[in-house]
Design a protein around this motif. Structure first.
Motif, PDB file in Angstrom:
ATOM      1  N   MET A   1       0.847  -1.192   0.000  1.00  0.00           N
ATOM      2  CA  MET A   1       0.000   0.000   0.000  1.00  0.00           C
ATOM      3  C   MET A   1       0.884   1.243   0.000  1.00  0.00           C
ATOM      4  O   MET A   1       1.766   1.404   0.829  1.00  0.00           O
TER       5      MET A   1
ATOM      6  N   ALA B   1      -8.394   1.134   0.366  1.00  0.00           N
ATOM      7  CA  ALA B   1      -7.930  -0.129  -0.214  1.00  0.00           C
ATOM      8  C   ALA B   1      -7.711  -1.168   0.880  1.00  0.00           C
ATOM      9  O   ALA B   1      -8.070  -2.348   0.726  1.00  0.00           O
ATOM     10  N   GLU B   2      -7.131  -0.743   1.996  1.00  0.00           N
ATOM     11  CA  GLU B   2      -6.908  -1.680   3.102  1.00  0.00           C
ATOM     12  C   GLU B   2      -8.239  -2.099   3.719  1.00  0.00           C
ATOM     13  O   GLU B   2      -8.424  -3.252   4.106  1.00  0.00           O
TER      14      GLU B   2
ATOM     15  N   GLU C   1     -11.097  -2.348   2.137  1.00  0.00           N
ATOM     16  CA  GLU C   1     -11.708  -3.287   1.191  1.00  0.00           C
ATOM     17  C   GLU C   1     -11.094  -4.672   1.333  1.00  0.00           C
ATOM     18  O   GLU C   1     -11.812  -5.689   1.353  1.00  0.00           O
ATOM     19  N   ASN C   2      -9.779  -4.748   1.429  1.00  0.00           N
ATOM     20  CA  ASN C   2      -9.108  -6.039   1.564  1.00  0.00           C
ATOM     21  C   ASN C   2      -9.522  -6.750   2.851  1.00  0.00           C
ATOM     22  O   ASN C   2      -9.688  -7.967   2.875  1.00  0.00           O
ATOM     23  N   PHE C   3      -9.686  -5.974   3.910  1.00  0.00           N
ATOM     24  CA  PHE C   3     -10.091  -6.572   5.185  1.00  0.00           C
ATOM     25  C   PHE C   3     -11.520  -7.077   5.111  1.00  0.00           C
ATOM     26  O   PHE C   3     -11.839  -8.185   5.554  1.00  0.00           O
TER      27      PHE C   3
ATOM     28  N   ARG D   1     -13.129  -8.093   2.582  1.00  0.00           N
ATOM     29  CA  ARG D   1     -13.240  -9.239   1.687  1.00  0.00           C
ATOM     30  C   ARG D   1     -12.919 -10.546   2.402  1.00  0.00           C
ATOM     31  O   ARG D   1     -13.300 -11.636   1.933  1.00  0.00           O
ATOM     32  N   THR D   2     -12.240 -10.487   3.547  1.00  0.00           N
ATOM     33  CA  THR D   2     -11.886 -11.708   4.275  1.00  0.00           C
ATOM     34  C   THR D   2     -13.087 -12.336   4.959  1.00  0.00           C
ATOM     35  O   THR D   2     -13.009 -13.487   5.402  1.00  0.00           O
TER      36      THR D   2
ATOM     37  N   PRO E   1     -16.126  -4.518  -5.360  1.00  0.00           N
ATOM     38  CA  PRO E   1     -15.311  -3.547  -4.619  1.00  0.00           C
ATOM     39  C   PRO E   1     -16.125  -2.350  -4.129  1.00  0.00           C
ATOM     40  O   PRO E   1     -15.905  -1.865  -3.018  1.00  0.00           O
TER      41      PRO E   1
ATOM     42  N   ARG F   1     -16.470  -1.311  -0.211  1.00  0.00           N
ATOM     43  CA  ARG F   1     -16.055   0.003   0.286  1.00  0.00           C
ATOM     44  C   ARG F   1     -17.215   0.738   0.935  1.00  0.00           C
ATOM     45  O   ARG F   1     -17.017   1.525   1.850  1.00  0.00           O
TER      46      ARG F   1
END
Length: 397
Positions: free
Chosen positions: A1, A25-26, A28-30, A32-33, A43, A47
């Motif tokens: 990042m 972005a972070e 969104e990644n979290f 998605r888990t 996405p 968000r």
């Protein structure tokens, strides 16, 4: 990042604005888990309203704040300019998307940790203003998280009540069909003893299921805000009390019931609802009382009200449970000597006392309970003799 580095004069609010893309972005990644909820979301959906939430946090950090306003915010009660807020909208969409409460809250924990890590790693030397910014940042995070939790909880409660309402409403038709079929089968022709017993069991089970459905409908009416409808008419409570006690004697032939009537028992009440209260309180006494001790039903007329008390001897209600005994879906453990063999859950789902309280409250009265080893357990309901408003009322929700 990729993070845009801080300058000596950049404050935390500005740092968040400059690095919004990296923070999102972070986030969104979290998000998605969380599977399966996050695994199939786009996405944009992941968000959600994070950009608006970050904008609120940045503006809140920079806003002037008194000590009193800080205390108010710490309670999650900061006045809002817009409703719903971005945090509330985020909660609504997370609820609709299948996220549970823990997952939604963990997003805020991750956001707090992410911003704190990036900000602290970039500080050359902490100033007093930086410490103040971090305090304000945590206050803003807590405010948004509180708003999200409140909205999510409200939607979860609404979904639960709607589910109960739909379930109980849709069960009525098949139950009615089963009951009618059992009644008609007894009239078709001669039957042996075994067939008669089975049909009687079907009728009894259907009646119990019908009572549960009625209680569920009353529960959802009360909790969804429509209240329990009360239609008053002139009636004599002695008639209802004799009817319900005689019914209890038929249903529980091994139990002893004592009925005490005194004073003027006439007034303006809802006959059917009063019958529900009698039935619920007597059924509760049967369920939790000692089988070798009598159940006493006392109905006393006073100048402005009538008092109904149902008393039984049995294991006393725990003191810490007395305060919640009238809450919905709260019940005690069935007595081991419960002759029905069905246990508490099949009898009233813990709704009987809650609904009784709602009915008594709708009549402008109050209900209470006392329970000790020495004096036994007594539920007493006070019914005002006259309506406070019109003949048609609803219980306050």
């Amino acid at each position: 990042m990729s993070v845009i580095r801080n300058s000596e004069d950049m404050r935390l609010a500005e740092f968040i604005r400059v690095n919004t893309a990296a923070i999102i972005a972070e986030w969104e990644n979290f998000a998605r888990t969380f599977v399966p909820a996050g695994g199939h979301m786009t996405p944009l959906a992941l968000r959600n309203h994070i950009r608006q939430i970050l904008a609120f946090i940045s503006a809140d950090i920079e806003s002037a704040q008194t000590d009193a306003e800080q205390v108010t915010k710490s309670h999650g009660e900061k006045p809002r300019l817009f409703y719903p807020s971005a945090a509330e909208t985020h909660a609504s969409l997370r609820h609709a998307g299948g996220f549970n409460m823990d997952q939604m809250v963990s997003e805020y924990r991750a956001l707090r940790a992410s911003v704190t890590k990036l900000w602290c790693a970039d500080l050359r030397e902490a100033r007093s203003s930086d410490v103040q910014d971090m305090i304000r940042f945590n206050e803003a995070i807590d405010q948004t998280m509180t708003e999200s939790i409140h909205d999510y909880s409200a939607r979860l409660e609404l979904s639960r009540n709607l589910f109960l309402g739909i379930l109980s409403h849709d069960l009525r038709n098949p139950l009615s069909a089963i009951s009618m079929s059992a009644q008609l089968a007894t009239k078709v022709g001669p039957m042996n003893e075994r067939q008669t017993m089975l049909l009687s069991q079907i009728a009894d089970s259907t009646a119990r299921a019908g009572e549960i459905v009625t209680n569920l409908l009353d529960l959802t009416r009360a909790r969804l805000g429509s209240g329990l409808p009360i239609v008053r008419e002139n009636m004599d409570m002695s008639y209802v009390s004799k009817l319900l006690v005689d019914e209890a004697r038929v249903l529980h032939p091994k139990r002893e019931f004592v009925l005490n009537l005194s004073g003027n028992l006439e007034g303006l009440w809802d006959r059917a609802r009063i019958g529900q209260v009698f039935s619920n309180l007597i059924g509760n006494a049967v369920q939790y009382g000692f089988t070798d001790a009598p159940i006493t039903v006392t109905v006393e007329g006073q100048p402005d009200k009538v008092i109904l008390c149902v008393h039984n001897e049995g294991v006393p209600i725990a003191p810490d449970a007395l305060g919640n005994i009238f809450n919905s879906l709260t019940r005690g453990e069935p007595h081991p000597d419960d002759e029905s063999g069905h246990g508490a859950l099949s009898v009233n789902l813990g709704l009987g006392l809650y609904i009784s309280k709602e009915i008594v409250t709708a009549h402008g009265g109050a209900i209470s309970v006392t329970s000790t080893e020495k004096d036994g357990t007594a539920f007493c309901a006070h019914f005002n003799r006259k309506a406070l408003h019109g003949a048609f009322e609803t219980a306050p929700a």
